[in-house]
Design a protein around this motif. Sequence first.
Motif, short mmCIF file in Angstrom:
data_model
loop_
_atom_site.label_atom_id
_atom_site.label_comp_id
_atom_site.label_asym_id
_atom_site.label_seq_id
_atom_site.Cartn_x
_atom_site.Cartn_y
_atom_site.Cartn_z
N LEU A 171 2.35 7.22 3.22
CA LEU A 171 2.35 6.89 4.65
C LEU A 171 3.47 7.63 5.38
CD1 LEU A 171 1.62 3.05 4.49
CD2 LEU A 171 0.03 4.90 5.06
N TYR A 172 4.57 7.85 4.71
CA TYR A 172 5.71 8.57 5.29
C TYR A 172 5.29 9.98 5.69
CZ TYR A 172 10.61 10.19 5.57
OH TYR A 172 11.82 10.70 5.98
N GLU A 173 4.50 10.62 4.85
CA GLU A 173 4.06 11.99 5.10
C GLU A 173 2.91 12.06 6.11
OE1 GLU A 173 5.18 14.96 4.09
OE2 GLU A 173 6.89 14.00 3.12
N ALA A 185 2.18 0.32 10.06
CA ALA A 185 1.55 -0.98 10.19
C ALA A 185 0.09 -0.88 10.62
CB ALA A 185 2.33 -1.86 11.17
N ASP A 186 -0.38 0.33 10.92
CA ASP A 186 -1.79 0.51 11.24
C ASP A 186 -2.67 0.39 10.01
OD1 ASP A 186 -1.23 0.88 13.89
OD2 ASP A 186 -1.23 3.07 13.80
N GLU A 187 -2.03 0.46 8.84
CA GLU A 187 -2.77 0.32 7.59
C GLU A 187 -3.06 -1.15 7.32
OE1 GLU A 187 -3.70 3.00 5.66
OE2 GLU A 187 -2.94 4.18 7.35
N PRO A 188 -4.20 -1.47 6.73
CA PRO A 188 -4.56 -2.87 6.44
C PRO A 188 -3.51 -3.56 5.57
CG PRO A 188 -6.46 -1.43 6.14
CD PRO A 188 -5.27 -0.53 6.34
N GLY A 189 -3.13 -4.75 5.98
CA GLY A 189 -2.24 -5.58 5.18
C GLY A 189 -0.76 -5.27 5.34
N VAL A 220 10.82 -2.97 3.33
CA VAL A 220 10.67 -3.47 4.71
C VAL A 220 9.19 -3.71 5.02
CG1 VAL A 220 10.92 -2.88 7.16
CG2 VAL A 220 12.78 -2.39 5.54
N PHE A 221 8.32 -2.88 4.44
CA PHE A 221 6.88 -2.99 4.68
C PHE A 221 6.18 -3.82 3.61
CE2 PHE A 221 8.30 0.95 6.62
CZ PHE A 221 7.72 0.89 7.87
N GLY A 222 6.93 -4.19 2.56
CA GLY A 222 6.32 -4.96 1.48
C GLY A 222 5.35 -4.14 0.65
N ILE A 223 5.63 -2.84 0.48
CA ILE A 223 4.75 -1.97 -0.27
C ILE A 223 5.54 -1.23 -1.35
CG2 ILE A 223 3.12 -1.65 1.63
CD1 ILE A 223 4.45 0.99 2.28
#
Length: 236
Positions: free
Chosen positions: A52-54, A75-79, A41-44
């Motif tokens: 990021l989940y933790e 989504a606060d992370e770059p990209g 969903v986040f493309g990662i």
Amino acid sequence: MDIAETSTNARGPEIRAIVLDYGEVLCLRPTEKQIRRMADVFGIGIPQFETLYEKNRRAYDRGDLTPDRYWFAFADEPGIRLAADKIPLLRAWDVEMWSNTNPVMIAWLEALHQSGLRTALLSNMHADMVAKVRGEFESMRNFDCAVFSHEVRLAKPEPKIYQHCLEGLGTTARETLFIDDREVNITAARALGLAVIRFASVPQLRAELERLEFRVLPSARILRGISRKGWILADC
């Protein structure tokens, strides 16, 4: 995973209560497929998703963050971007991937309860998952006390949440055995004087309980039956 030794001077006959964690103790670890569909969903990739989940999970489980704020934090992370209409799906999948209970541990919980020992569930758990567990899990009837982080606005490893649980059980720290899969939570419980076992698998738990001369053990018969079905117990 490095597993700390059982840390207690208590023996089985002295233990009056068992406190169990939920995630990866009473329930099975999410599958790679379940994690990957959320990461997509986040493309990662999965490693970044798990990091990021933790990152904000304790604040989410404690009720400091709303579901929207928690998921938008990714989504606060770059990209990384997240469409708002994906949040209901992520929330549903998040609950689903933690809903596969471990049948051996559920059977052991029932045996503990029937033996007359006091039992408690102590879990860092957000509102969606609490609603699922309280509303649909029949095993909840086997707990004398259930403490969820979202409901008490405390989260492991904060000392007050353990104390809250002990008060609900009506037992002292020395009379209580705490079982959790995370070392940080085990360390906090040990500092308060609880007997502790860090959970890695059902066979490992059984072996440590035998060493304590504990009288109610996870069933070896069930363990063998599950092994024949090909289920992996080492990652429970």
